[in-house]
Design an enzyme around this catalytic site. Sequence first.
Site, PDB file in Angstrom:
ATOM      1  N   PRO A  89       0.823  -1.219   0.000  1.00 17.64           N
ATOM      2  CA  PRO A  89       0.000   0.000   0.000  1.00 17.64           C
ATOM      3  C   PRO A  89       0.855   1.266   0.000  1.00 17.64           C
ATOM      4  O   PRO A  89       0.337   2.360  -0.242  1.00 17.64           O
ATOM      5  CB  PRO A  89      -0.840  -0.107   1.280  1.00 17.64           C
ATOM      6  CG  PRO A  89      -0.344  -1.274   2.030  1.00 17.64           C
ATOM      7  CD  PRO A  89       0.609  -2.051   1.175  1.00 17.64           C
ATOM      8  N   GLU A 116       3.127  -8.590   8.791  1.00 19.82           N
ATOM      9  CA  GLU A 116       3.250  -7.129   8.863  1.00 19.82           C
ATOM     10  C   GLU A 116       4.200  -6.574   7.800  1.00 19.82           C
ATOM     11  O   GLU A 116       4.542  -5.400   7.817  1.00 19.82           O
ATOM     12  CB  GLU A 116       3.718  -6.700  10.268  1.00 19.82           C
ATOM     13  CG  GLU A 116       2.680  -6.933  11.346  1.00 19.82           C
ATOM     14  CD  GLU A 116       1.328  -6.305  11.021  1.00 19.82           C
ATOM     15  OE1 GLU A 116       1.303  -5.087  10.740  1.00 19.82           O
ATOM     16  OE2 GLU A 116       0.314  -7.022  11.050  1.00 19.82           O
ATOM     17  N   ARG A 154      -3.460  -8.856 -20.488  1.00 18.22           N
ATOM     18  CA  ARG A 154      -4.375  -8.565 -21.594  1.00 18.22           C
ATOM     19  C   ARG A 154      -3.788  -7.579 -22.592  1.00 18.22           C
ATOM     20  O   ARG A 154      -4.360  -7.342 -23.640  1.00 18.22           O
ATOM     21  CB  ARG A 154      -5.746  -8.146 -21.074  1.00 18.22           C
ATOM     22  CG  ARG A 154      -5.779  -6.906 -20.241  1.00 18.22           C
ATOM     23  CD  ARG A 154      -7.107  -6.773 -19.534  1.00 18.22           C
ATOM     24  NE  ARG A 154      -8.216  -6.473 -20.431  1.00 18.22           N
ATOM     25  CZ  ARG A 154      -8.325  -5.363 -21.146  1.00 18.22           C
ATOM     26  NH1 ARG A 154      -7.381  -4.435 -21.083  1.00 18.22           N
ATOM     27  NH2 ARG A 154      -9.358  -5.158 -21.922  1.00 18.22           N
ATOM     28  N   ASP A 169     -10.453   0.243 -24.927  1.00 21.40           N
ATOM     29  CA  ASP A 169     -10.948   0.157 -23.564  1.00 21.40           C
ATOM     30  C   ASP A 169     -11.018   1.478 -22.858  1.00 21.40           C
ATOM     31  O   ASP A 169     -10.379   2.435 -23.241  1.00 21.40           O
ATOM     32  CB  ASP A 169      -9.980  -0.703 -22.745  1.00 21.40           C
ATOM     33  CG  ASP A 169     -10.257  -2.133 -23.011  1.00 21.40           C
ATOM     34  OD1 ASP A 169     -11.359  -2.436 -23.404  1.00 21.40           O
ATOM     35  OD2 ASP A 169      -9.325  -2.921 -22.825  1.00 21.40           O
TER      36      ASP A 169
HETATM   37  N1  ADE Z   1      -0.826  -5.263   0.214  1.00 22.42           N
HETATM   38  C1  ADE Z   1      -1.785  -4.934   1.122  1.00 22.42           C
HETATM   39  N2  ADE Z   1      -2.564  -3.957   0.667  1.00 22.42           N
HETATM   40  C2  ADE Z   1      -2.111  -3.638  -0.579  1.00 22.42           C
HETATM   41  C3  ADE Z   1      -2.503  -2.705  -1.572  1.00 22.42           C
HETATM   42  N3  ADE Z   1      -3.519  -1.863  -1.404  1.00 22.42           N
HETATM   43  N4  ADE Z   1      -1.806  -2.671  -2.725  1.00 22.42           N
HETATM   44  C4  ADE Z   1      -0.762  -3.499  -2.913  1.00 22.42           C
HETATM   45  N5  ADE Z   1      -0.344  -4.387  -2.010  1.00 22.42           N
HETATM   46  C5  ADE Z   1      -1.007  -4.473  -0.861  1.00 22.42           C
END
Ligand code: ADE
Length: 250
Positions: A89, A116, A154, A169
């Site tokens: 994230p 974690e 794709r 697309d």
């Molecule tokens: N691992 C946990 N959440 C994630 C996300 N939003 N994007 C990529 N990897 C992740």
Amino acid sequence: MQFYIMTLFPDMVMNGLSTSITGRAMEKELLQIEAVNIRDYAFNKHNSVDDYPYGGGAGMLMQAEPVFQAYSAIKEKAGRTPRVVYMSPQGRTFDQEMAEEFAKEEELVLLCGHYEGIDERVLEEIVTDYVSIGDYVLTGGELPAMVVVDTVSRLVPGVLHNDVSAEFDSFQDSLLEYPQYSRPEIWHGKQVPPVLLSGHHANVEKWRREQSVIRTARNRPDLLEKAELDEKEKELARAILGSEYKDHIL
Ligand code: ADE
């Protein structure tokens, strides 16, 4: 194109990606997808690959060495240093442009974290790209890796039946896709837009383009900033946009 997915849950990614279009592309050998089980590179008798974080705190971390050994095996197999994408994230948000860039690679390694996260030192050594699929937190990197593999796949020539379809697309032109209809002509009292039955190709194209502009203005006005619109299309979009966007985007 060759994908290597480094994961603690190889079945999860292979079951998903062996289905449908990516599965067929694997059968046709347009794609090679290999899940590399990081646990196979565990270096203790319990086969564990996680440990407590130094400094304390909640949860466990994936240790550096099994990840590094799994990576080294892939590097050896590939015969060169591959691009390694860590799903996190904290990464750059994945989009169509990034997918197009990844599609130019001959192989791509996707690293899925769990618990974690992963010991920072191995990330520093092997990761070339940090990629997020959006501002939310999943339990692991497997679903994000599948999202990236699917999106990039794709774009690989031959994977989609119809080679033109990737071109038209949503997002290709920074516009959303126009609405589509199939038989019957009337369903639940709703009629297919008559222009689509007219057989007049140029009018159909014009109508579709207008619908794309209208949809984008309604649903994703932020995209219009990048879209190339002529004066008439801008007028159409302006008629839909709220004042906060009108002055700023068009
Ligand atoms: N691992 C946990 N959440 C994630 C996300 N939003 N994007 C990529 N990897 C992740």
